[in-house]
Design a protein around this motif. Structure first.
Motif, PDB file in Angstrom:
ATOM      1  N   PRO A  27       0.885  -1.094  -0.092  1.00 39.82           N
ATOM      2  CA  PRO A  27      -0.170   0.002  -0.021  1.00 39.82           C
ATOM      3  C   PRO A  27       0.889   1.236   0.114  1.00 39.82           C
ATOM      4  CG  PRO A  27       0.186  -0.841   2.204  1.00 39.82           C
ATOM      5  CD  PRO A  27       1.043  -1.924   1.335  1.00 39.82           C
ATOM      6  N   ALA A  28       0.274   2.357  -0.354  1.00 37.12           N
ATOM      7  CA  ALA A  28       1.156   3.689  -0.227  1.00 37.12           C
ATOM      8  C   ALA A  28       0.318   4.752   0.170  1.00 37.12           C
ATOM      9  CB  ALA A  28       1.495   4.015  -1.937  1.00 37.12           C
ATOM     10  N   ILE A  29       1.034   5.973   0.741  1.00 44.23           N
ATOM     11  CA  ILE A  29       0.354   6.937   0.901  1.00 44.23           C
ATOM     12  C   ILE A  29       0.348   7.939  -0.229  1.00 44.23           C
ATOM     13  CG2 ILE A  29       0.288   9.327   2.329  1.00 44.23           C
ATOM     14  CD1 ILE A  29       2.028   7.797   4.401  1.00 44.23           C
ATOM     15  N   VAL A  30      -0.892   8.244  -0.569  1.00 47.65           N
ATOM     16  CA  VAL A  30      -1.136   9.158  -1.792  1.00 47.65           C
ATOM     17  C   VAL A  30      -1.874  10.388  -1.232  1.00 47.65           C
ATOM     18  CG1 VAL A  30      -1.281   7.091  -3.321  1.00 47.65           C
ATOM     19  CG2 VAL A  30      -3.378   8.247  -2.382  1.00 47.65           C
ATOM     20  N   GLU A  31      -1.884  11.400  -2.353  1.00 41.92           N
ATOM     21  CA  GLU A  31      -2.652  12.787  -1.949  1.00 41.92           C
ATOM     22  C   GLU A  31      -3.695  12.633  -3.121  1.00 41.92           C
ATOM     23  OE1 GLU A  31      -2.148  17.440  -2.220  1.00 41.92           O
ATOM     24  OE2 GLU A  31      -0.440  16.281  -2.752  1.00 41.92           O
ATOM     25  N   ALA A  32      -4.980  13.144  -2.491  1.00 43.05           N
ATOM     26  CA  ALA A  32      -6.224  13.297  -3.477  1.00 43.05           C
ATOM     27  C   ALA A  32      -6.493  14.516  -3.906  1.00 43.05           C
ATOM     28  CB  ALA A  32      -7.274  12.344  -2.868  1.00 43.05           C
ATOM     29  N   GLY A  44      -4.450  -3.765  -8.175  1.00 44.10           N
ATOM     30  CA  GLY A  44      -3.465  -4.498  -8.644  1.00 44.10           C
ATOM     31  C   GLY A  44      -2.276  -5.371  -7.914  1.00 44.10           C
ATOM     32  N   ALA A  45      -2.746  -5.258  -6.627  1.00 48.83           N
ATOM     33  CA  ALA A  45      -1.652  -5.756  -5.826  1.00 48.83           C
ATOM     34  C   ALA A  45      -2.013  -7.427  -5.729  1.00 48.83           C
ATOM     35  CB  ALA A  45      -1.765  -5.175  -4.114  1.00 48.83           C
ATOM     36  N   GLY A  46      -1.460  -7.951  -4.908  1.00 46.69           N
ATOM     37  CA  GLY A  46      -1.432  -9.691  -4.768  1.00 46.69           C
ATOM     38  C   GLY A  46      -2.580 -10.149  -4.779  1.00 46.69           C
ATOM     39  N   GLN A  47      -3.689  -9.808  -3.792  1.00 45.89           N
ATOM     40  CA  GLN A  47      -4.886 -10.156  -3.498  1.00 45.89           C
ATOM     41  C   GLN A  47      -6.055  -9.810  -4.368  1.00 45.89           C
ATOM     42  OE1 GLN A  47      -5.488 -12.953  -2.001  1.00 45.89           O
ATOM     43  NE2 GLN A  47      -3.355 -13.269  -0.794  1.00 45.89           N
ATOM     44  N   GLY A  48      -5.514  -8.763  -5.221  1.00 47.75           N
ATOM     45  CA  GLY A  48      -6.875  -8.186  -6.106  1.00 47.75           C
ATOM     46  C   GLY A  48      -7.732  -7.385  -5.383  1.00 47.75           C
ATOM     47  N   VAL A  49      -8.776  -7.228  -6.072  1.00 47.28           N
ATOM     48  CA  VAL A  49      -9.891  -6.622  -5.662  1.00 47.28           C
ATOM     49  C   VAL A  49     -10.725  -7.227  -4.338  1.00 47.28           C
ATOM     50  CG1 VAL A  49     -10.595  -5.293  -7.791  1.00 47.28           C
ATOM     51  CG2 VAL A  49     -11.522  -7.656  -7.260  1.00 47.28           C
ATOM     52  N   LYS A  50     -10.648  -8.616  -4.375  1.00 52.97           N
ATOM     53  CA  LYS A  50     -10.891  -9.311  -2.929  1.00 52.97           C
ATOM     54  C   LYS A  50     -10.271  -8.795  -1.629  1.00 52.97           C
ATOM     55  CE  LYS A  50     -12.274 -13.556  -5.255  1.00 52.97           C
ATOM     56  NZ  LYS A  50     -12.111 -15.064  -5.505  1.00 52.97           N
ATOM     57  N   ALA A  51      -9.095  -8.249  -1.657  1.00 54.99           N
ATOM     58  CA  ALA A  51      -8.688  -7.507  -0.585  1.00 54.99           C
ATOM     59  C   ALA A  51      -9.398  -6.297  -0.248  1.00 54.99           C
ATOM     60  CB  ALA A  51      -7.314  -7.390  -0.571  1.00 54.99           C
ATOM     61  N   LEU A  94       1.438   0.792 -10.087  1.00 58.39           N
ATOM     62  CA  LEU A  94       0.375   1.654 -10.630  1.00 58.39           C
ATOM     63  C   LEU A  94      -0.310   1.586 -11.932  1.00 58.39           C
ATOM     64  CD1 LEU A  94       2.471   4.700  -9.633  1.00 58.39           C
ATOM     65  CD2 LEU A  94       0.405   4.181  -8.533  1.00 58.39           C
ATOM     66  N   ARG A  95       0.202   0.742 -12.867  1.00 61.47           N
ATOM     67  CA  ARG A  95      -0.012   0.318 -14.324  1.00 61.47           C
ATOM     68  C   ARG A  95      -1.134  -0.419 -14.041  1.00 61.47           C
ATOM     69  NH1 ARG A  95       5.607   0.284 -15.981  1.00 61.47           N
ATOM     70  NH2 ARG A  95       6.097   2.264 -16.986  1.00 61.47           N
ATOM     71  N   ALA A  96      -1.094  -1.466 -13.097  1.00 65.67           N
ATOM     72  CA  ALA A  96      -2.044  -2.448 -13.033  1.00 65.67           C
ATOM     73  C   ALA A  96      -3.286  -2.271 -12.278  1.00 65.67           C
ATOM     74  CB  ALA A  96      -1.386  -3.833 -12.227  1.00 65.67           C
ATOM     75  N   SER A  97      -3.190  -0.689 -11.572  1.00 67.05           N
ATOM     76  CA  SER A  97      -4.068  -0.469 -10.627  1.00 67.05           C
ATOM     77  C   SER A  97      -4.944   0.766 -11.069  1.00 67.05           C
ATOM     78  CB  SER A  97      -3.869  -0.161  -9.338  1.00 67.05           C
ATOM     79  OG  SER A  97      -3.030  -1.177  -8.775  1.00 67.05           O
ATOM     80  N   GLY A  98      -5.037   0.830 -12.668  1.00 64.84           N
ATOM     81  CA  GLY A  98      -5.962   1.927 -12.970  1.00 64.84           C
ATOM     82  C   GLY A  98      -7.362   1.850 -12.683  1.00 64.84           C
ATOM     83  N   GLY A  99      -8.006   2.963 -12.636  1.00 64.85           N
ATOM     84  CA  GLY A  99      -9.330   2.505 -12.171  1.00 64.85           C
ATOM     85  C   GLY A  99      -9.764   2.997 -10.846  1.00 64.85           C
ATOM     86  N   LEU A 100     -10.788   2.037 -10.070  1.00 62.64           N
ATOM     87  CA  LEU A 100     -11.133   2.369  -8.773  1.00 62.64           C
ATOM     88  C   LEU A 100     -10.465   1.423  -7.821  1.00 62.64           C
ATOM     89  CD1 LEU A 100     -13.705   3.958  -7.887  1.00 62.64           C
ATOM     90  CD2 LEU A 100     -15.093   1.873  -8.015  1.00 62.64           C
ATOM     91  N   ASN A 101     -10.001   2.207  -6.896  1.00 64.54           N
ATOM     92  CA  ASN A 101      -9.278   1.544  -5.783  1.00 64.54           C
ATOM     93  C   ASN A 101      -9.709   2.144  -4.568  1.00 64.54           C
ATOM     94  OD1 ASN A 101      -6.419   0.407  -7.049  1.00 64.54           O
ATOM     95  ND2 ASN A 101      -7.040   2.303  -8.059  1.00 64.54           N
ATOM     96  N   LEU A 223     -16.726  -6.836  -7.913  1.00 70.48           N
ATOM     97  CA  LEU A 223     -17.809  -8.346  -7.704  1.00 70.48           C
ATOM     98  C   LEU A 223     -17.441  -9.063  -8.490  1.00 70.48           C
ATOM     99  CD1 LEU A 223     -21.045  -6.871  -6.060  1.00 70.48           C
ATOM    100  CD2 LEU A 223     -18.897  -8.134  -4.926  1.00 70.48           C
ATOM    101  N   VAL A 224     -17.193  -8.676  -9.832  1.00 73.89           N
ATOM    102  CA  VAL A 224     -17.142  -9.697 -11.143  1.00 73.89           C
ATOM    103  C   VAL A 224     -15.662  -9.586 -12.003  1.00 73.89           C
ATOM    104  CG1 VAL A 224     -19.589  -9.543 -11.611  1.00 73.89           C
ATOM    105  CG2 VAL A 224     -18.193  -7.614 -12.723  1.00 73.89           C
ATOM    106  N   SER A 225     -14.619  -8.651 -11.084  1.00 74.75           N
ATOM    107  CA  SER A 225     -13.494  -8.587 -11.978  1.00 74.75           C
ATOM    108  C   SER A 225     -12.697  -9.748 -12.208  1.00 74.75           C
ATOM    109  CB  SER A 225     -12.633  -7.751 -10.813  1.00 74.75           C
ATOM    110  OG  SER A 225     -12.086  -8.283  -9.734  1.00 74.75           O
ATOM    111  N   ASP A 226     -12.801 -10.821 -11.208  1.00 73.67           N
ATOM    112  CA  ASP A 226     -11.932 -12.173 -11.627  1.00 73.67           C
ATOM    113  C   ASP A 226     -12.832 -13.026 -12.323  1.00 73.67           C
ATOM    114  OD1 ASP A 226     -13.852 -12.312  -9.356  1.00 73.67           O
ATOM    115  OD2 ASP A 226     -12.677 -13.891  -8.409  1.00 73.67           O
ATOM    116  N   ASP A 227     -14.198 -12.897 -12.404  1.00 72.99           N
ATOM    117  CA  ASP A 227     -14.892 -13.583 -12.964  1.00 72.99           C
ATOM    118  C   ASP A 227     -16.232 -12.767 -13.938  1.00 72.99           C
ATOM    119  OD1 ASP A 227     -16.503 -15.957 -14.280  1.00 72.99           O
ATOM    120  OD2 ASP A 227     -16.909 -16.703 -12.191  1.00 72.99           O
ATOM    121  N   PRO A 228     -15.824 -12.350 -14.881  1.00 70.08           N
ATOM    122  CA  PRO A 228     -16.816 -11.501 -15.612  1.00 70.08           C
ATOM    123  C   PRO A 228     -18.189 -12.244 -15.955  1.00 70.08           C
ATOM    124  CG  PRO A 228     -14.940 -11.193 -16.616  1.00 70.08           C
ATOM    125  CD  PRO A 228     -14.554 -12.469 -15.838  1.00 70.08           C
TER     126      PRO A 228
END
Length: 264
Positions: A27-32, A44-51, A94-101, A223-228
């Motif tokens: 994880p990281a500290i970011v500014e919004a 895009g981290a190891g456990q993906g969106v389930k985490a 960062l490239r693997a995590s584009g979109g909603l985090n 909810l459907v990211s790993d199984d569309p």
């Protein structure tokens, strides 16, 4: 208690500040764009969106029960931010995590809870132990408490390791009725002497409407990211069903915690 129509704010990440390398998923500290700092959990981290799903559901359940939880937000990340990062591992993330985090408000100058230096009442210890049994959170040990002291108050953080049944494709109906053996390693178990009273209290708070309203907060795309091919409605029913069934059988995990405490 959370209102059935509660919403999670959405922010846009404008700057990657620094990694938190003590976290397994980097994880990281970011500014919004609202000028606040957040601890960002990456899709895009190891456990993906389930985490992220576990972090959101468990965090808002904790808030409904009255625990202090940093504000949770949806954080939109532009993968173009990777261009300014010299670290290749961070670039890839960062490239693997584009979109909603998912982000959690950064508690500046918070101190890690130390069970030797910081005291917790029997009531609060029992509440946290009960909660972690309920959500099957394996990550609240003396080695890694995931508790912070901020402004002299105890805050709960990092629930991505909870609801672990969804990581291994385990049968949720069976898992909901199982005891929670990992509770024997819980940092607050020695002081959890009021589990029966907490069980009665929390069972009244977590109504089906509260549980379902929290599950409804999970974005469809997660909810459907790993199984569309899966159904969003079916996934929501799985999480709601697991939590409602686990609550209905709470005596199982309460007794397990009490037995584990007796063996200390």
């Amino acid at each position: 208690m959370i209102h059935p129509e509660a919403q999670i704010r959405t922010v846009e990440v404008i700057r990657y500040v620094t990694p938190l390398r003590e976290g397994g998923s980097l994880p990281a500290i970011v500014e919004a764009d609202d000028d606040f700092l957040y601890v960002l959990k990456f899709r895009g981290a190891g456990q993906g969106v389930k985490a992220l799903i576990a972090e959101l559901i468990a965090g808002e359940l904790a808030r409904a029960l009255g625990f202090r939880i940093p504000e949770i937000v949806f954080a939109v990340l532009d993968p173009a931010l990777a261009r300014t990062e010299p670290d290749e591992e961070i670039q890839d993330l960062l490239r693997a995590s584009g979109g909603l985090n998912l982000g959690l408000h950064f508690l500046s100058r918070a101190l890690t809870f130390d069970p030797i230096l910081n005291t917790v009442s029997a009531r609060l210890a029992s509440q946290i132990v009960w909660f972690d049994c309920f959500i099957t959170n394996v990550d609240r040990t003396a080695r890694n408490t995931n508790l912070l002291m901020w402004h002299k108050e105890l805050w709960l953080i990092d629930h991505g390791a909870s609801l672990y049944f969804h990581h291994a494709g385990l049968n949720w109906e069976e898992q909901a009725k199982k005891p929670f053996g990992a509770i024997k390693d819980h940092v607050l178990l020695p002081g959890a002497t009021e589990l029966d009273a907490v069980d009665a209290e929390f069972r009244q708070i977590l109504t089906p409407a509260v549980i379902q309203s929290i599950v409804e907060l999970v974005p469809d795309e997660w909810l459907v990211s790993d199984d569309p091919s899966g159904s969003v409605a079916e996934r929501r029913r799985m999480y709601s069903g697991f939590l409602e069934s686990r609550l209905a059988h709470s005596e199982i995990f309460v007794k397990e915690a009490q037995h584990a405490k007796a063996r200390i």
